[in-house]
Design a protein around this motif. Sequence first.
Motif, PDB file in Angstrom:
ATOM      1  N   GLY A   1       0.543  -1.346   0.005  1.00  0.00           N
ATOM      2  CA  GLY A   1       0.033  -0.002   0.085  1.00  0.00           C
ATOM      3  C   GLY A   1       0.823   1.274   0.017  1.00  0.00           C
ATOM      4  N   ALA A   2       2.092   1.052  -0.636  1.00  0.00           N
ATOM      5  CA  ALA A   2       2.943   2.377  -0.423  1.00  0.00           C
ATOM      6  C   ALA A   2       3.029   2.968  -2.087  1.00  0.00           C
ATOM      7  CB  ALA A   2       4.519   1.930  -0.195  1.00  0.00           C
ATOM      8  N   ALA A   3       3.747   4.087  -1.993  1.00  0.00           N
ATOM      9  CA  ALA A   3       3.634   4.770  -3.093  1.00  0.00           C
ATOM     10  C   ALA A   3       4.678   4.428  -4.142  1.00  0.00           C
ATOM     11  CB  ALA A   3       4.179   6.224  -3.148  1.00  0.00           C
ATOM     12  N   TYR A   4       4.347   4.042  -5.349  1.00  0.00           N
ATOM     13  CA  TYR A   4       5.137   3.529  -6.186  1.00  0.00           C
ATOM     14  C   TYR A   4       6.570   4.340  -6.486  1.00  0.00           C
ATOM     15  CZ  TYR A   4       1.342   0.591  -8.197  1.00  0.00           C
ATOM     16  OH  TYR A   4       0.351  -0.189  -8.374  1.00  0.00           O
ATOM     17  N   ASP A   5       7.591   3.672  -6.666  1.00  0.00           N
ATOM     18  CA  ASP A   5       9.099   4.340  -7.127  1.00  0.00           C
ATOM     19  C   ASP A   5       8.877   4.790  -8.319  1.00  0.00           C
ATOM     20  OD1 ASP A   5      11.978   3.913  -6.601  1.00  0.00           O
ATOM     21  OD2 ASP A   5      11.573   3.586  -8.772  1.00  0.00           O
ATOM     22  N   ARG A   6       9.210   6.176  -8.466  1.00  0.00           N
ATOM     23  CA  ARG A   6       8.921   7.096  -9.607  1.00  0.00           C
ATOM     24  C   ARG A   6       9.722   6.316 -10.872  1.00  0.00           C
ATOM     25  NH1 ARG A   6       9.155  13.098  -8.194  1.00  0.00           N
ATOM     26  NH2 ARG A   6      10.213  12.902 -10.169  1.00  0.00           N
ATOM     27  N   ASP A   7      10.921   5.973 -10.448  1.00  0.00           N
ATOM     28  CA  ASP A   7      11.902   5.405 -11.773  1.00  0.00           C
ATOM     29  C   ASP A   7      11.444   4.116 -12.154  1.00  0.00           C
ATOM     30  OD1 ASP A   7      13.507   7.470 -11.610  1.00  0.00           O
ATOM     31  OD2 ASP A   7      15.081   6.539 -10.207  1.00  0.00           O
ATOM     32  N   ALA A   8      10.897   3.205 -11.363  1.00  0.00           N
ATOM     33  CA  ALA A   8      10.482   1.892 -11.720  1.00  0.00           C
ATOM     34  C   ALA A   8       9.093   2.204 -12.560  1.00  0.00           C
ATOM     35  CB  ALA A   8      10.312   1.210 -10.335  1.00  0.00           C
ATOM     36  N   LEU A   9       8.347   2.869 -12.098  1.00  0.00           N
ATOM     37  CA  LEU A   9       6.974   3.374 -12.694  1.00  0.00           C
ATOM     38  C   LEU A   9       7.233   3.827 -13.851  1.00  0.00           C
ATOM     39  CD1 LEU A   9       3.931   3.376 -12.038  1.00  0.00           C
ATOM     40  CD2 LEU A   9       4.079   5.733 -11.261  1.00  0.00           C
ATOM     41  N   ALA A  10       8.215   4.655 -14.356  1.00  0.00           N
ATOM     42  CA  ALA A  10       8.764   5.379 -15.439  1.00  0.00           C
ATOM     43  C   ALA A  10       9.095   4.195 -16.547  1.00  0.00           C
ATOM     44  CB  ALA A  10       9.788   6.404 -15.452  1.00  0.00           C
ATOM     45  N   LEU A  11      10.010   3.457 -16.128  1.00  0.00           N
ATOM     46  CA  LEU A  11      10.439   2.400 -16.899  1.00  0.00           C
ATOM     47  C   LEU A  11       9.371   1.161 -17.246  1.00  0.00           C
ATOM     48  CD1 LEU A  11      13.067   1.063 -18.091  1.00  0.00           C
ATOM     49  CD2 LEU A  11      13.180  -0.143 -15.974  1.00  0.00           C
ATOM     50  N   VAL A  12       8.505   1.010 -16.463  1.00  0.00           N
ATOM     51  CA  VAL A  12       7.462  -0.051 -16.846  1.00  0.00           C
ATOM     52  C   VAL A  12       6.441   0.644 -17.658  1.00  0.00           C
ATOM     53  CG1 VAL A  12       5.130  -1.258 -15.833  1.00  0.00           C
ATOM     54  CG2 VAL A  12       7.544  -1.503 -14.655  1.00  0.00           C
ATOM     55  N   ASN A  13       6.090   2.065 -17.299  1.00  0.00           N
ATOM     56  CA  ASN A  13       5.177   2.567 -18.387  1.00  0.00           C
ATOM     57  C   ASN A  13       5.614   3.145 -19.787  1.00  0.00           C
ATOM     58  OD1 ASN A  13       2.856   2.561 -16.585  1.00  0.00           O
ATOM     59  ND2 ASN A  13       3.752   4.620 -15.909  1.00  0.00           N
ATOM     60  N   ALA A  14       7.063   3.114 -19.866  1.00  0.00           N
ATOM     61  CA  ALA A  14       7.765   3.323 -21.147  1.00  0.00           C
ATOM     62  C   ALA A  14       7.661   2.160 -21.973  1.00  0.00           C
ATOM     63  CB  ALA A  14       9.036   3.636 -20.917  1.00  0.00           C
ATOM     64  N   TYR A  15       7.857   0.884 -21.543  1.00  0.00           N
ATOM     65  CA  TYR A  15       7.730  -0.326 -22.092  1.00  0.00           C
ATOM     66  C   TYR A  15       6.340  -0.534 -22.369  1.00  0.00           C
ATOM     67  CZ  TYR A  15      12.650  -1.795 -21.725  1.00  0.00           C
ATOM     68  OH  TYR A  15      13.896  -2.081 -22.078  1.00  0.00           O
ATOM     69  N   ALA A  16       5.308  -0.212 -21.539  1.00  0.00           N
ATOM     70  CA  ALA A  16       3.937  -0.570 -21.809  1.00  0.00           C
ATOM     71  C   ALA A  16       3.265   0.370 -23.010  1.00  0.00           C
ATOM     72  CB  ALA A  16       3.267  -0.338 -20.409  1.00  0.00           C
ATOM     73  N   ARG A  17       3.977   1.490 -23.143  1.00  0.00           N
ATOM     74  CA  ARG A  17       3.530   2.214 -24.573  1.00  0.00           C
ATOM     75  C   ARG A  17       3.914   1.538 -25.817  1.00  0.00           C
ATOM     76  NH1 ARG A  17       3.963   6.264 -20.670  1.00  0.00           N
ATOM     77  NH2 ARG A  17       6.289   6.781 -20.898  1.00  0.00           N
ATOM     78  N   LYS A  18       4.817   0.604 -25.813  1.00  0.00           N
ATOM     79  CA  LYS A  18       5.397   0.018 -27.065  1.00  0.00           C
ATOM     80  C   LYS A  18       4.313  -1.164 -27.472  1.00  0.00           C
ATOM     81  CE  LYS A  18       9.984   1.417 -25.977  1.00  0.00           C
ATOM     82  NZ  LYS A  18      11.555   1.110 -26.084  1.00  0.00           N
ATOM     83  N   PRO A  19       4.420  -1.469 -28.827  1.00  0.00           N
ATOM     84  CA  PRO A  19       3.620  -2.518 -29.210  1.00  0.00           C
ATOM     85  C   PRO A  19       4.154  -4.043 -28.607  1.00  0.00           C
ATOM     86  CG  PRO A  19       5.025  -1.351 -31.080  1.00  0.00           C
ATOM     87  CD  PRO A  19       5.370  -0.944 -29.812  1.00  0.00           C
ATOM     88  N   THR A  20       3.106  -4.816 -28.579  1.00  0.00           N
ATOM     89  CA  THR A  20       3.297  -6.119 -27.976  1.00  0.00           C
ATOM     90  C   THR A  20       3.149  -7.057 -29.189  1.00  0.00           C
ATOM     91  OG1 THR A  20       0.781  -6.262 -27.628  1.00  0.00           O
ATOM     92  CG2 THR A  20       2.225  -5.314 -25.786  1.00  0.00           C
ATOM     93  N   PRO A  21       3.706  -8.318 -28.813  1.00  0.00           N
ATOM     94  CA  PRO A  21       3.548  -9.410 -29.973  1.00  0.00           C
ATOM     95  C   PRO A  21       1.990  -9.475 -30.402  1.00  0.00           C
ATOM     96  CG  PRO A  21       4.823 -10.195 -27.874  1.00  0.00           C
ATOM     97  CD  PRO A  21       3.905  -8.782 -27.312  1.00  0.00           C
ATOM     98  N   VAL A  22       1.922  -9.867 -31.539  1.00  0.00           N
ATOM     99  CA  VAL A  22       0.616 -10.089 -32.150  1.00  0.00           C
ATOM    100  C   VAL A  22       0.379 -11.567 -32.683  1.00  0.00           C
ATOM    101  CG1 VAL A  22      -0.831  -9.052 -34.208  1.00  0.00           C
ATOM    102  CG2 VAL A  22       0.532  -7.745 -33.134  1.00  0.00           C
ATOM    103  N   PRO A  23      -0.527 -12.125 -32.041  1.00  0.00           N
ATOM    104  CA  PRO A  23      -0.895 -13.651 -32.887  1.00  0.00           C
ATOM    105  C   PRO A  23      -1.576 -13.436 -34.156  1.00  0.00           C
ATOM    106  CG  PRO A  23      -2.225 -12.778 -31.106  1.00  0.00           C
ATOM    107  CD  PRO A  23      -1.417 -11.689 -31.008  1.00  0.00           C
ATOM    108  N   GLN A  24      -0.680 -14.403 -34.736  1.00  0.00           N
ATOM    109  CA  GLN A  24      -1.402 -14.526 -36.260  1.00  0.00           C
ATOM    110  C   GLN A  24      -1.950 -15.809 -36.186  1.00  0.00           C
ATOM    111  OE1 GLN A  24      -0.521 -12.039 -38.505  1.00  0.00           O
ATOM    112  NE2 GLN A  24      -0.821 -10.779 -36.868  1.00  0.00           N
ATOM    113  N   LEU A  25      -2.847 -16.243 -37.208  1.00  0.00           N
ATOM    114  CA  LEU A  25      -3.383 -17.262 -37.877  1.00  0.00           C
ATOM    115  C   LEU A  25      -3.058 -17.722 -38.947  1.00  0.00           C
ATOM    116  CD1 LEU A  25      -5.461 -19.604 -36.765  1.00  0.00           C
ATOM    117  CD2 LEU A  25      -7.051 -18.090 -38.190  1.00  0.00           C
ATOM    118  N   GLY A  26      -2.358 -18.922 -39.046  1.00  0.00           N
ATOM    119  CA  GLY A  26      -1.800 -19.364 -40.324  1.00  0.00           C
ATOM    120  C   GLY A  26      -2.757 -20.773 -40.623  1.00  0.00           C
ATOM    121  N   ALA A  27      -1.890 -21.379 -41.646  1.00  0.00           N
ATOM    122  CA  ALA A  27      -2.637 -23.040 -42.104  1.00  0.00           C
ATOM    123  C   ALA A  27      -2.505 -23.936 -41.170  1.00  0.00           C
ATOM    124  CB  ALA A  27      -1.850 -23.165 -43.583  1.00  0.00           C
ATOM    125  N   THR A  28      -1.198 -23.935 -40.244  1.00  0.00           N
ATOM    126  CA  THR A  28      -1.023 -24.890 -39.296  1.00  0.00           C
ATOM    127  C   THR A  28      -1.743 -24.389 -37.903  1.00  0.00           C
ATOM    128  OG1 THR A  28       1.141 -23.730 -38.894  1.00  0.00           O
ATOM    129  CG2 THR A  28       1.031 -25.463 -40.285  1.00  0.00           C
TER     130      THR A  28
END
Length: 185
Positions: A77-104
């Motif tokens: 129940g504590a405040a988030y570490d600002r540096d940790a929050l900034a790093l996680v949020n920076a990565y969270a803004r980036k595109p994630t893997p996209v599942p694709q459907l193929g013949a197999t």
Amino acid sequence: MMHAFPGGTPALDFAGTLRYRHRSEPREDLSSPESLGVWFRESGIAEHEIPCEATDLRAALALREAVHRLILARMAGAAYDRDALALVNAYARKPTPVPQLGATGRHVEATLEQAFAAVARDAVAVLGGPDAALLKECGNPECSQVYVDRSRGARREWCAMDPCGNKIKAAAYRARKRMSGQKTG
């Protein structure tokens, strides 16, 4: 499988790759760039191992520790570490893997950046959603794995029965036998 996944979400399992944090010498499961690539495949974030370099491993460990700090803060129940929050949020803004459907069937190709983004977005979802209230740390005093306790009555005590639950139950059994004066076999 080379890695364990007892947390219930990729973010918790990623944070748990530094095992037994309460010991004087924790165990590092991401000990090489190759082990990082294997972790992403085994976690299901990517279908194949992602090629990684030493610099990628350093970035992964920084992300892991940031996620871990946020998890601990949320549980306390504590405040988030600002540096940790900034790093996680920076990565969270980036595109994630996209599942694709193929013949197999379904397949997922992922770059390292997409894999990091998947972990970060999962951390955001867990820590910012209803599962945050269900976070617990393993009851094994040496284990530091955090998991989502979705058990009936929220009575789960260990990250997993093997090894943590079995170890604690066996120790309790031996202690009861010692107290009653019986041999443990």
